[in-house]
Design a protein around this motif. Structure first.
Motif, PDB file in Angstrom:
ATOM      1  N   ALA A 230       0.859  -1.193   0.000  1.00  0.00           N
ATOM      2  CA  ALA A 230       0.000   0.000   0.000  1.00  0.00           C
ATOM      3  C   ALA A 230       0.888   1.233   0.000  1.00  0.00           C
ATOM      4  O   ALA A 230       1.931   1.250   0.671  1.00  0.00           O
ATOM      5  CB  ALA A 230      -0.879  -0.007   1.244  1.00  0.00           C
ATOM      6  N   ASP A 231       0.500   2.224  -0.751  1.00  0.00           N
ATOM      7  CA  ASP A 231       1.281   3.451  -0.797  1.00  0.00           C
ATOM      8  C   ASP A 231       1.172   4.207   0.518  1.00  0.00           C
ATOM      9  O   ASP A 231       0.198   4.043   1.263  1.00  0.00           O
ATOM     10  CB  ASP A 231       0.787   4.325  -1.955  1.00  0.00           C
ATOM     11  CG  ASP A 231       1.359   3.847  -3.278  1.00  0.00           C
ATOM     12  OD1 ASP A 231       2.474   3.310  -3.253  1.00  0.00           O
ATOM     13  OD2 ASP A 231       0.699   4.014  -4.317  1.00  0.00           O
ATOM     14  N   PRO A 232       2.156   5.068   0.825  1.00  0.00           N
ATOM     15  CA  PRO A 232       2.071   5.847   2.065  1.00  0.00           C
ATOM     16  C   PRO A 232       0.861   6.775   2.038  1.00  0.00           C
ATOM     17  O   PRO A 232       0.413   7.173   0.954  1.00  0.00           O
ATOM     18  CB  PRO A 232       3.386   6.626   2.100  1.00  0.00           C
ATOM     19  CG  PRO A 232       3.918   6.573   0.728  1.00  0.00           C
ATOM     20  CD  PRO A 232       3.385   5.345   0.089  1.00  0.00           C
ATOM     21  N   PRO A 233       0.327   7.142   3.194  1.00  0.00           N
ATOM     22  CA  PRO A 233      -0.878   7.980   3.202  1.00  0.00           C
ATOM     23  C   PRO A 233      -0.637   9.337   2.541  1.00  0.00           C
ATOM     24  O   PRO A 233       0.435   9.926   2.689  1.00  0.00           O
ATOM     25  CB  PRO A 233      -1.180   8.150   4.702  1.00  0.00           C
ATOM     26  CG  PRO A 233       0.059   7.755   5.408  1.00  0.00           C
ATOM     27  CD  PRO A 233       0.781   6.801   4.548  1.00  0.00           C
ATOM     28  N   GLY A 234      -1.633   9.772   1.797  1.00  0.00           N
ATOM     29  CA  GLY A 234      -1.584  11.112   1.204  1.00  0.00           C
ATOM     30  C   GLY A 234      -0.720  11.226  -0.032  1.00  0.00           C
ATOM     31  O   GLY A 234      -0.410  12.340  -0.460  1.00  0.00           O
ATOM     32  N   LEU A 235      -0.313  10.099  -0.621  1.00  0.00           N
ATOM     33  CA  LEU A 235       0.533  10.207  -1.820  1.00  0.00           C
ATOM     34  C   LEU A 235      -0.272  10.764  -2.977  1.00  0.00           C
ATOM     35  O   LEU A 235      -1.324  10.241  -3.334  1.00  0.00           O
ATOM     36  CB  LEU A 235       1.095   8.831  -2.198  1.00  0.00           C
ATOM     37  CG  LEU A 235       1.867   8.781  -3.521  1.00  0.00           C
ATOM     38  CD1 LEU A 235       3.149   9.612  -3.418  1.00  0.00           C
ATOM     39  CD2 LEU A 235       2.194   7.357  -3.906  1.00  0.00           C
ATOM     40  N   GLU A 236       0.230  11.843  -3.546  1.00  0.00           N
ATOM     41  CA  GLU A 236      -0.447  12.473  -4.687  1.00  0.00           C
ATOM     42  C   GLU A 236       0.252  12.019  -5.947  1.00  0.00           C
ATOM     43  O   GLU A 236       1.474  12.142  -6.071  1.00  0.00           O
ATOM     44  CB  GLU A 236      -0.328  13.996  -4.557  1.00  0.00           C
ATOM     45  CG  GLU A 236      -1.158  14.769  -5.551  1.00  0.00           C
ATOM     46  CD  GLU A 236      -0.884  16.259  -5.417  1.00  0.00           C
ATOM     47  OE1 GLU A 236      -0.676  16.904  -6.446  1.00  0.00           O
ATOM     48  OE2 GLU A 236      -0.855  16.758  -4.275  1.00  0.00           O
ATOM     49  N   ARG A 237      -0.517  11.478  -6.884  1.00  0.00           N
ATOM     50  CA  ARG A 237       0.089  10.932  -8.098  1.00  0.00           C
ATOM     51  C   ARG A 237      -0.090  11.907  -9.231  1.00  0.00           C
ATOM     52  O   ARG A 237      -1.074  12.621  -9.316  1.00  0.00           O
ATOM     53  CB  ARG A 237      -0.552   9.593  -8.449  1.00  0.00           C
ATOM     54  CG  ARG A 237      -0.449   8.568  -7.321  1.00  0.00           C
ATOM     55  CD  ARG A 237      -1.060   7.282  -7.738  1.00  0.00           C
ATOM     56  NE  ARG A 237      -0.385   6.785  -8.932  1.00  0.00           N
ATOM     57  CZ  ARG A 237       0.748   6.099  -8.917  1.00  0.00           C
ATOM     58  NH1 ARG A 237       1.331   5.813  -7.782  1.00  0.00           N
ATOM     59  NH2 ARG A 237       1.319   5.704 -10.030  1.00  0.00           N
TER      60      ARG A 237
END
Lengths: 335, 198
Positions: free
Chosen positions: A326-333
């Motif tokens: 799972a990606d870290p929280p709040g990752l903006e792509r």
């Protein structure tokens, strides 16, 4: 009454001819005591197989390649094998030609399937197809001619060979270090010059480092040749049942230990010869640095192989399915 | 029977709809910069041995820690480093030391040197508290000269991650690497006895 000279000459010539005949038979007739029999197969690429190449069957050496002949019409090769007379084929017998790869020599293995797999020609062909065997049409049609397949590169076997090679290189390095100790200790170098020994040591260590780097690269999950493509990983997963991964691991650890011993040995040498010739010191420092790197590479490779083995043992579908991340929280792509 | 088949088809469709599309991986490049502080370049040669790391720190997949569960290392689904962190630290050590020493080589050139730096990576992760994410980089280093250990210590640095994109994270890690490696280089060059800690 004395012996007849003419009769003596006749018997002498007869004995000579007989001796020559016996020597000729022993020297030129293959298998004069009829302990082996010849079987044949057809290959489209002999991949380095030549007369004398050992023929194995289920782990034992069964015979040797007798001859390799090019058939001008088909451009295929008729390969004759001498195998033990007491060996008997099953209804589904074929020859696996091990193509050369960067680490293993060419080899020939006879495979004999049993029971249901060998019951009919169709079941036999099915089993061969399941093993990725593309049969080359046979040049001979007699009962002692068997189809041949080319073996896919066996990654585990290749790695085992490679690690053995690494262990040999490490042993050579150890011997060189001991030799250096003798030279530096003034006990006579047997005529070997320091420059030559240094050159040999540099080449050996370079080979070891290159090899360990390649192995590390091949075994890094998600990065190396083995884990890079799903097809390769799936094939490897399939092979887990056939190959004793633990023994490969053991060899890896053994090689690592040898390299570690070398490092300690060279470290001691560096310490002992701190006041000796600058050239020797420099070379030993370099050797020590190389071995540090080789140790790191081998250790990393062992860790990677351990990880892969443990994950596959715990979850055989890991290689195909991968792991859930799972990606870290709040990752903006990016869009 | 027909109803059962219909239900199975519906379950299959909903299963497919839930699977969705996988995220494309993002690979991050780290380029820490070590500006000289005007101090004179010291004579002598230094070589950096391969940096060791274990487990999640040794792989390219981005690692992060929830401060509420500090002992659990999580791995990102789609964020990757261009190189494994030990290699990044290795290169940073070489770059950082080049600002203070005349001759510095990495593991790719196994040559003799006056000093050898041996480092083990202990932290290379994001500490992702909501709104205040930080990059944490730490390593233990030993320096060997003349066959003897002349210095050991732990070096660590935290740096804020200013935004929520992968680039913001890379910038945060650059600052943390610069902090930790810079502290090590300063300590080695100046002969400081105490090592900074996070």
């Amino acid at each position: 009454m004395g012996p007849d000279p003419k009769a003596q000459i006749k018997w002498g010539i007869g004995a000579c001819v007989l001796t020559l005949l016996v020597v000729g038979i022993l020297a030129f007739v293959p298998d004069p005591f009829f302990r082996t029999r010849a079987i044949a197969t057809t290959l489209d690429n002999v991949a380095g197989i030549d007369p004398g190449t050992p023929v194995s069957f289920r782990g034992i050496e069964l015979g040797k390649v007798r001859s390799v002949d090019l058939d001008p019409a088909t451009r295929n090769f008729r390969v004759r094998l001498d195998v033990r007379r007491d060996w008997q084929p099953t209804g589904c017998t074929y020859v696996l030609a091990g193509a050369a790869n960067p680490f293993t020599a060419p080899s020939i293995e006879i495979v004999a399937l049993e029971k249901a797999d060998a019951a009919t020609t169709a079941s036999c062909r099915n089993q061969m197809a399941l093993r990725d065997c593309a049969v080359v049409p046979l040049l001979d049609r007699d009962a002692d001619a068997f189809p041949a397949c080319r073996r896919a590169p066996d990654l585990i076997a290749s790695t085992t060979m490679a690690v053995n090679e690494a262990a040999n290189v490490a042993r050579s390095a150890n011997q060189m270090a001991q030799r250096l100790q003798v030279i530096l200790g003034g006990e006579g170098g047997g005529g070997a010059s320091m420059a030559q020994v240094a050159d040999n040591a540099t080449q050996t260590l370079a080979a070891l480092n290159s090899l360990s780097s390649r192995l590390d690269s091949s075994f890094s999950p998600g990065r190396g040749d083995i884990a890079l493509t799903l097809g390769n990983v799936k094939r490897m997963t399939g092979r887990m049942a056939e190959v004793d991964v633990r023994s490969v691991n053991g060899i890896l650890q053994n090689a690592n230990g040898i390299v570690g011993d070398n490092r300690v040995g060279v470290g001691v040498l560096v310490d002992q010869t701190a006041r000796s010739a600058a050239q020797a010191n420099q070379m030993l420092e370099g050797a020590s640095a190389s071995l540090v790197e080789a140790t790191a590479n081998l250790s990393q490779m062992t860790a990677n192989l351990n990880t892969l083995t443990e994950r596959l043992a715990a979850d055989p579908t890991y290689a195909v399915r991968g792991q859930k991340y799972a990606d870290p929280p709040g990752l903006e792509r990016g869009k | 029977m027909r109803m059962l088949t219909g239900l199975a088809a519906l379950a299959l469709l909903s299963g497919c709809a839930m699977m969705g599309k996988a995220d494309a991986p993002v690979t991050m490049r780290l380029a820490p910069a070590f500006a000289g502080d005007g101090a004179p370049v010291l004579a002598g040669s230094v070589t950096v041995s391969p940096v060791r790391a274990g487990g999640a720190l040794a792989v390219q997949r981005y690692a992060y820690v929830d401060p509420a569960r500090p002992a659990e290392i999580n791995q990102a689904a789609s964020l990757f480093w261009e190189e494994p962190p030990p290699r990044l630290i290795e290169r940073a050590l070489v770059s950082g030391l080049r600002g203070r020493y005349a001759v510095v080589t990495g593991p790719e050139a196994p040559v003799a040197a006056d000093m050898r730096v041996i480092a083990i990576l202990t932290h290379f992760e994001e500490v992702s508290a909501p709104g205040v994410a930080q990059a944490r980089v730490g390593f233990e280093a030993s320096v060997v000269a003349g066959g003897k250990v002349v210095r050991t210590g732990s070096y660590c640095a935290n740096a804020p991650i200013a935004g929520s994109t992968a680039t913001d994270r890379a910038r945060g890690f650059e600052a943390a690497v610069e902090g930790a490696v810079g502290a090590f280089v300063q300590a080695l060059a100046k002969g400081a006895t105490s090592a900074p800690s996070c």
